[in-house]
Design a protein around this motif. Structure first.
Motif, PDB file in Angstrom:
ATOM      1  N   ILE A  34      48.291  39.993  41.748  1.00 51.04           N
ATOM      2  CA  ILE A  34      48.167  40.849  40.573  1.00 51.04           C
ATOM      3  C   ILE A  34      47.759  42.254  40.992  1.00 51.04           C
ATOM      4  O   ILE A  34      46.810  42.426  41.753  1.00 51.04           O
ATOM      5  N   SER A  35      48.473  43.250  40.473  1.00 55.46           N
ATOM      6  CA  SER A  35      48.101  44.661  40.645  1.00 55.46           C
ATOM      7  C   SER A  35      47.841  45.237  39.267  1.00 55.46           C
ATOM      8  O   SER A  35      48.614  45.013  38.337  1.00 55.46           O
ATOM      9  N   THR A  36      46.743  45.984  39.149  1.00 48.36           N
ATOM     10  CA  THR A  36      46.401  46.584  37.868  1.00 48.36           C
ATOM     11  C   THR A  36      45.844  47.985  38.077  1.00 48.36           C
ATOM     12  O   THR A  36      45.289  48.289  39.132  1.00 48.36           O
ATOM     13  N   ASN A  37      46.001  48.818  37.058  1.00 52.42           N
ATOM     14  CA  ASN A  37      45.428  50.157  37.121  1.00 52.42           C
ATOM     15  C   ASN A  37      43.964  50.164  36.646  1.00 52.42           C
ATOM     16  O   ASN A  37      43.314  51.194  36.651  1.00 52.42           O
ATOM     17  N   ILE A  71      44.069  39.994  43.821  1.00 49.27           N
ATOM     18  CA  ILE A  71      43.939  40.950  42.727  1.00 49.27           C
ATOM     19  C   ILE A  71      43.632  42.320  43.315  1.00 49.27           C
ATOM     20  O   ILE A  71      42.666  42.466  44.068  1.00 49.27           O
ATOM     21  N   GLY A  73      42.887  46.246  42.193  1.00 50.11           N
ATOM     22  CA  GLY A  73      42.558  47.136  41.086  1.00 50.11           C
ATOM     23  C   GLY A  73      42.743  48.585  41.457  1.00 50.11           C
ATOM     24  O   GLY A  73      42.959  48.926  42.627  1.00 50.11           O
ATOM     25  N   ALA A  87      49.108  45.622  33.879  1.00 49.08           N
ATOM     26  CA  ALA A  87      49.122  44.811  35.103  1.00 49.08           C
ATOM     27  C   ALA A  87      50.527  44.336  35.400  1.00 49.08           C
ATOM     28  O   ALA A  87      51.328  44.071  34.499  1.00 49.08           O
ATOM     29  N   ALA A  89      52.248  41.367  37.943  1.00 45.38           N
ATOM     30  CA  ALA A  89      51.918  40.219  38.783  1.00 45.38           C
ATOM     31  C   ALA A  89      53.190  39.560  39.289  1.00 45.38           C
ATOM     32  O   ALA A  89      54.240  39.612  38.644  1.00 45.38           O
ATOM     33  N   LEU A 113      43.916  37.947  31.487  1.00 51.39           N
ATOM     34  CA  LEU A 113      43.791  39.377  31.795  1.00 51.39           C
ATOM     35  C   LEU A 113      43.313  40.165  30.570  1.00 51.39           C
ATOM     36  O   LEU A 113      42.540  41.115  30.695  1.00 51.39           O
ATOM     37  N   ILE A 119      43.283  44.032  29.254  1.00 53.97           N
ATOM     38  CA  ILE A 119      44.682  44.439  29.409  1.00 53.97           C
ATOM     39  C   ILE A 119      45.483  43.729  28.314  1.00 53.97           C
ATOM     40  O   ILE A 119      45.556  42.493  28.306  1.00 53.97           O
ATOM     41  N   PHE A 124      51.538  43.563  30.281  1.00 54.82           N
ATOM     42  CA  PHE A 124      51.479  42.673  31.439  1.00 54.82           C
ATOM     43  C   PHE A 124      52.870  42.134  31.722  1.00 54.82           C
ATOM     44  O   PHE A 124      53.557  41.653  30.830  1.00 54.82           O
TER      45      PHE A 124
END
Length: 139
Positions: A34-37, A71, A73, A87, A89, A113, A119, A124
């Motif tokens: 998972i990549s998220t801002n 994960i 962030g 996000a 993923a 999430l 989120i 997503f």
């Protein structure tokens, strides 16, 4: 001649059993990345990892000790032209992830999430990779 045939048959049976055992373990190792801002510095990620591991385990049908979760962030990520919480993923698994399993993963991971990182489910995206043993190269 008869002894050679028995030996060859036994060797083939052993290869078949060994192949099945290794495939069984390989099938049971999904990885969720998972990549998220969202900045995770102030977030207790232990409950997040735990919830995601349990969800993937339950939905894909594998033991929790075979599920990998990554994960990241504070990733540069926009969705719909904005930098609001979002996000992306990817899940890779040798298990057959059919449409029903994909829907369950999207819904459940999206809910986790939303609850843990605020989120919205609408921000997503989940990409699914079905990896087959025939596409794996041997080291």
């Amino acid at each position: 001649m008869r002894e050679a045939t028995k030996t060859t048959t036994a060797a083939k049976a052993n290869q078949s059993v060994n192949h099945s055992v290794s495939d069984k373990h390989a099938i049971r190792m999904p990885c969720l990345d998972i990549s998220t801002n969202v900045n995770l510095d102030a977030v207790d990620t232990d409950p997040l990892f735990s919830d995601l591991t349990q969800a993937v385990s339950r939905i894909v049908g594998v033991s929790e000790n075979l599920v990998m979760i990554l994960i990241k962030g504070s990733v540069g990520l926009t969705f719909g032209g904005t930098k609001e919480a979002a996000a992306f993923a990817e899940i890779a698994s040798m298990a057959d992830i059919n449409t029903n399993i994909k829907r369950q993963l999207i819904s459940t991971i999206g809910s986790i999430l939303e609850t843990k990182l605020c989120i919205p489910k609408t921000r997503f995206v989940l990409k699914v990779f079905n990896i087959t043993s025939s596409s794996n190269s041997k080291l």
